[in-house]
Motif scaffolding. Structure first.
Motif, PDB file in Angstrom:
ATOM      1  N   ARG A  16      -4.773   6.480   8.436  1.00  0.00           N
ATOM      2  CA  ARG A  16      -3.380   6.520   8.008  1.00  0.00           C
ATOM      3  C   ARG A  16      -3.278   5.754   6.709  1.00  0.00           C
ATOM      4  N   PRO A  18      -0.965   4.696   3.261  1.00  0.00           N
ATOM      5  CA  PRO A  18       0.432   4.610   2.822  1.00  0.00           C
ATOM      6  C   PRO A  18       0.699   5.529   1.634  1.00  0.00           C
ATOM      7  N   LYS A  19       1.942   5.965   1.519  1.00  0.00           N
ATOM      8  CA  LYS A  19       2.348   6.760   0.358  1.00  0.00           C
ATOM      9  C   LYS A  19       2.723   5.786  -0.753  1.00  0.00           C
ATOM     10  N   ILE A  20       1.947   5.788  -1.801  1.00  0.00           N
ATOM     11  CA  ILE A  20       2.116   4.804  -2.865  1.00  0.00           C
ATOM     12  C   ILE A  20       3.449   4.992  -3.580  1.00  0.00           C
ATOM     13  N   SER A  21       3.903   6.225  -3.733  1.00  0.00           N
ATOM     14  CA  SER A  21       5.157   6.467  -4.447  1.00  0.00           C
ATOM     15  C   SER A  21       6.340   5.807  -3.744  1.00  0.00           C
ATOM     16  N   VAL A  22       6.320   5.759  -2.422  1.00  0.00           N
ATOM     17  CA  VAL A  22       7.402   5.109  -1.680  1.00  0.00           C
ATOM     18  C   VAL A  22       7.430   3.617  -1.990  1.00  0.00           C
ATOM     19  N   ALA A  81       1.039  -1.739  -1.648  1.00  0.00           N
ATOM     20  CA  ALA A  81       0.496  -0.439  -1.230  1.00  0.00           C
ATOM     21  C   ALA A  81      -1.030  -0.448  -1.279  1.00  0.00           C
ATOM     22  N   ASP A  85      -3.518   0.041   1.793  1.00  0.00           N
ATOM     23  CA  ASP A  85      -4.503   1.115   1.723  1.00  0.00           C
ATOM     24  C   ASP A  85      -5.902   0.582   2.027  1.00  0.00           C
ATOM     25  N   SER A  88      -6.145   0.003   5.688  1.00  0.00           N
ATOM     26  CA  SER A  88      -6.241   1.234   6.475  1.00  0.00           C
ATOM     27  C   SER A  88      -7.650   1.825   6.450  1.00  0.00           C
TER      28      SER A  88
END
Length: 115
Positions: A16, A18-22, A81, A85, A88
């Protein structure tokens, strides 16, 4: 209809991430919030600037602070992020996937179209 099928089992790693843009957007929003708090917490707009002799409005002060705080927030969001990452990557799971591919003989499909 003649078909050729192949089955093979592959092992994949799943994690999983993370979405970096968020995180970048959240960091920018946090930076703007900090700029707004700093604008209204310190009332320096009623004083004249000692260097230039200009009096700045609250909107101008907010704009200046936003130009500083938003990029700082973006950098902090990117760092969070990247840390998540990296974390993860340690928690990967291996999964077995059954990969099936079916190929239809093109000549047999053409025969059925003529009927």
């Amino acid at each position: 209809m003649p078909e050729h099928s192949q089955d093979r089992v592959e092992t994949l790693r799943v994690r999983r991430a993370p979405k970096i843009s968020v995180f970048l957007i959240a960091g920018a929003a946090l930076g703007l919030l900090v700029a707004m708090i700093l604008t209204f917490a310190f009332d320096g707009t009623s004083q004249v600037s000692p260097n230039t002799g200009v009096e700045y409005s609250q909107t101008q002060v907010f704009g200046f602070l936003a130009l500083i705080c938003a990029p700082v927030g973006i950098v902090l969001g990117a760092l969070v992020a990247l840390l998540l990452d990296r974390r993860s990557r340690r928690h990967t799971h291996e999964v077995s996937v059954d990969h099936a591919s079916v190929q239809v003989d093109p000549q047999s499909g053409a025969d059925e179209d003529r009927r």
